[in-house]
Structure formats: C-alpha cells, structure tokens
Design a protein around this motif. Structure first.
Motif, PDB file in Angstrom:
ATOM      1  N   ARG A 259       0.566  -0.990   0.026  1.00 27.30           N
ATOM      2  CA  ARG A 259       0.048  -0.081  -0.206  1.00 27.30           C
ATOM      3  C   ARG A 259       0.580   1.766   0.259  1.00 27.30           C
ATOM      4  O   ARG A 259       1.844   1.323   0.688  1.00 27.30           O
ATOM      5  N   ILE A 260       0.356   2.160  -0.747  1.00 30.27           N
ATOM      6  CA  ILE A 260       1.236   3.422  -0.733  1.00 30.27           C
ATOM      7  C   ILE A 260       0.045   4.611   0.305  1.00 30.27           C
ATOM      8  O   ILE A 260      -0.799   4.567  -0.148  1.00 30.27           O
ATOM      9  N   ASN A 261       1.568   4.677   1.638  1.00 33.56           N
ATOM     10  CA  ASN A 261       1.213   6.097   1.914  1.00 33.56           C
ATOM     11  C   ASN A 261       0.877   7.312   1.415  1.00 33.56           C
ATOM     12  O   ASN A 261       2.280   7.832   1.239  1.00 33.56           O
ATOM     13  N   PHE A 262       0.152   8.523   1.426  1.00 39.21           N
ATOM     14  CA  PHE A 262       0.259   9.450   1.061  1.00 39.21           C
ATOM     15  C   PHE A 262       0.171  10.785   2.258  1.00 39.21           C
ATOM     16  O   PHE A 262      -0.919  10.756   3.298  1.00 39.21           O
ATOM     17  N   GLN A 263       1.134  10.830   3.124  1.00 40.71           N
ATOM     18  CA  GLN A 263       1.236  11.344   4.205  1.00 40.71           C
ATOM     19  C   GLN A 263       0.758  12.989   3.883  1.00 40.71           C
ATOM     20  O   GLN A 263       1.786  13.493   3.726  1.00 40.71           O
ATOM     21  N   LEU A 264      -0.143  13.538   5.014  1.00 41.41           N
ATOM     22  CA  LEU A 264      -0.373  14.885   4.673  1.00 41.41           C
ATOM     23  C   LEU A 264      -0.286  16.273   5.648  1.00 41.41           C
ATOM     24  O   LEU A 264      -0.292  15.775   6.630  1.00 41.41           O
ATOM     25  N   ASP A 265       0.102  17.135   5.425  1.00 35.98           N
ATOM     26  CA  ASP A 265       0.157  18.384   6.622  1.00 35.98           C
ATOM     27  C   ASP A 265      -1.243  19.213   6.940  1.00 35.98           C
ATOM     28  O   ASP A 265      -2.085  18.343   6.849  1.00 35.98           O
ATOM     29  N   ALA A 266      -1.075  19.962   7.724  1.00 35.21           N
ATOM     30  CA  ALA A 266      -2.220  20.728   7.936  1.00 35.21           C
ATOM     31  C   ALA A 266      -3.308  21.526   6.523  1.00 35.21           C
ATOM     32  O   ALA A 266      -4.307  21.186   7.288  1.00 35.21           O
ATOM     33  N   THR A 267      -2.482  21.958   5.685  1.00 36.80           N
ATOM     34  CA  THR A 267      -2.811  22.366   4.471  1.00 36.80           C
ATOM     35  C   THR A 267      -4.154  20.812   3.708  1.00 36.80           C
ATOM     36  O   THR A 267      -4.233  21.020   2.714  1.00 36.80           O
ATOM     37  N   GLY A 268      -3.217  20.251   3.677  1.00 37.81           N
ATOM     38  CA  GLY A 268      -3.859  18.887   2.873  1.00 37.81           C
ATOM     39  C   GLY A 268      -3.293  18.414   1.986  1.00 37.81           C
ATOM     40  O   GLY A 268      -2.793  17.937   0.788  1.00 37.81           O
ATOM     41  N   THR A 269      -2.284  18.977   2.310  1.00 39.40           N
ATOM     42  CA  THR A 269      -0.515  18.530   0.858  1.00 39.40           C
ATOM     43  C   THR A 269       0.149  17.738   1.236  1.00 39.40           C
ATOM     44  O   THR A 269       0.439  17.388   2.270  1.00 39.40           O
ATOM     45  N   ILE A 270       0.530  17.142   0.000  1.00 40.79           N
ATOM     46  CA  ILE A 270       1.254  15.600   0.306  1.00 40.79           C
ATOM     47  C   ILE A 270       3.048  16.189   0.623  1.00 40.79           C
ATOM     48  O   ILE A 270       3.730  16.812   0.035  1.00 40.79           O
ATOM     49  N   VAL A 271       3.688  15.714   1.515  1.00 42.01           N
ATOM     50  CA  VAL A 271       4.247  15.957   2.520  1.00 42.01           C
ATOM     51  C   VAL A 271       5.459  14.924   1.992  1.00 42.01           C
ATOM     52  O   VAL A 271       6.848  14.847   1.910  1.00 42.01           O
ATOM     53  N   ARG A 272       5.190  13.714   1.652  1.00 43.26           N
ATOM     54  CA  ARG A 272       5.673  12.253   2.310  1.00 43.26           C
ATOM     55  C   ARG A 272       5.114  11.590   1.865  1.00 43.26           C
ATOM     56  O   ARG A 272       4.173  11.338   1.874  1.00 43.26           O
ATOM     57  N   ILE A 273       5.810  10.406   1.275  1.00 45.95           N
ATOM     58  CA  ILE A 273       4.615   8.931  -0.201  1.00 45.95           C
ATOM     59  C   ILE A 273       5.731   7.907   0.538  1.00 45.95           C
ATOM     60  O   ILE A 273       6.552   8.051   0.486  1.00 45.95           O
ATOM     61  N   ASN A 274       5.528   6.935   1.346  1.00 48.14           N
ATOM     62  CA  ASN A 274       5.926   5.644   1.572  1.00 48.14           C
ATOM     63  C   ASN A 274       5.095   3.971   1.432  1.00 48.14           C
ATOM     64  O   ASN A 274       3.915   5.068   0.911  1.00 48.14           O
ATOM     65  N   CYS A 275       5.667   3.023   1.591  1.00 48.79           N
ATOM     66  CA  CYS A 275       4.953   1.901   1.301  1.00 48.79           C
ATOM     67  C   CYS A 275       4.411   2.162   2.855  1.00 48.79           C
ATOM     68  O   CYS A 275       5.100   1.696   3.758  1.00 48.79           O
ATOM     69  N   GLY A 276       3.599   0.970   3.469  1.00 49.86           N
ATOM     70  CA  GLY A 276       2.932   0.609   4.597  1.00 49.86           C
ATOM     71  C   GLY A 276       1.517  -0.005   4.588  1.00 49.86           C
ATOM     72  O   GLY A 276       0.932   0.536   5.809  1.00 49.86           O
TER      73      GLY A 276
END
Length: 107
Positions: free
Chosen positions: A90-107
């Motif tokens: 699975r691809i995880n999209f880490q979001l900041d407080a504004t809903g912007t993607i700041v990091r992408i990793n597996c998990g």
C-alpha cells in the motif's frame, strides 16, 4: 577625529571556512548517523512509492486524478497508523495541516 576614521579604508573581510560535510556525521548535531542500508529507508520499495514522488506538494485530488491502481491511504497530520494494518504493497500519502502531500512511503 571622527572625520578621519570615516575616510579610512574598510577592513578586509575575514575568510569564511568552507563547510565540510562528512558522511555518517549529522551536520547539525555532530553525532554519528547509521548509514546501514535498510535501517533508515524502507527497502525494497514494494509499493513502488518512488514512482509517485512527483505528487509531493499536491493534494488528495491529484492522487485520485493519477489513477493509481494500487491500494492507497491518506494519513493526515498527527494521524495514528496501526502496525496491525501494515501492508507493504500500500502507498501511504502523508499530509500536512493544509492537506498537501509531504511524504510518500509504503505501509
């Protein structure tokens, strides 16, 4: 006396020493950093997160528009991710407080 100092040549700037980056040493703390592959990065990239790094800085709408066929998950800032639900494909999209993607990793 004050007028005489105003006409004096400006002092030469002191040379600045170049910053030397030493592999394995954190440049901020000066402490050693373990460079063993796999300990600091998730290897191998089982979910192919590297293919989607262009989405960093985008929003969830960009992920939906990308037509990704793999399982994905949006993780909001401060969101809790259970290791019981871990899926290396699975691809995880880490979001900041504004809903912007700041990091992408597996998990």
């Amino acid at each position: 006396m004050l007028l005489m100092t105003a006409c004096a040549p400006a002092p030469e700037p002191e040379p600045v020493a170049p910053v030397v980056v030493v592999p394995g040493i954190d440049p901020v703390t000066g402490l050693p950093v373990d460079l063993t592959p796999g300990l600091n990065d998730r290897e191998p990239d089982t979910c192919h997160a590297a293919d989607y790094q262009y989405l960093v800085g985008q929003t969830e709408a960009a992920v939906q528009a990308a037509g990704i066929t793999r399982p994905t998950r949006m993780v909001s800032l401060g969101g809790i991710v259970s290791q019981e639900e871990y899926n290396s494909f699975r691809i995880n999209f880490q979001l900041d407080a504004t809903g912007t993607i700041v990091r992408i990793n597996c998990g």
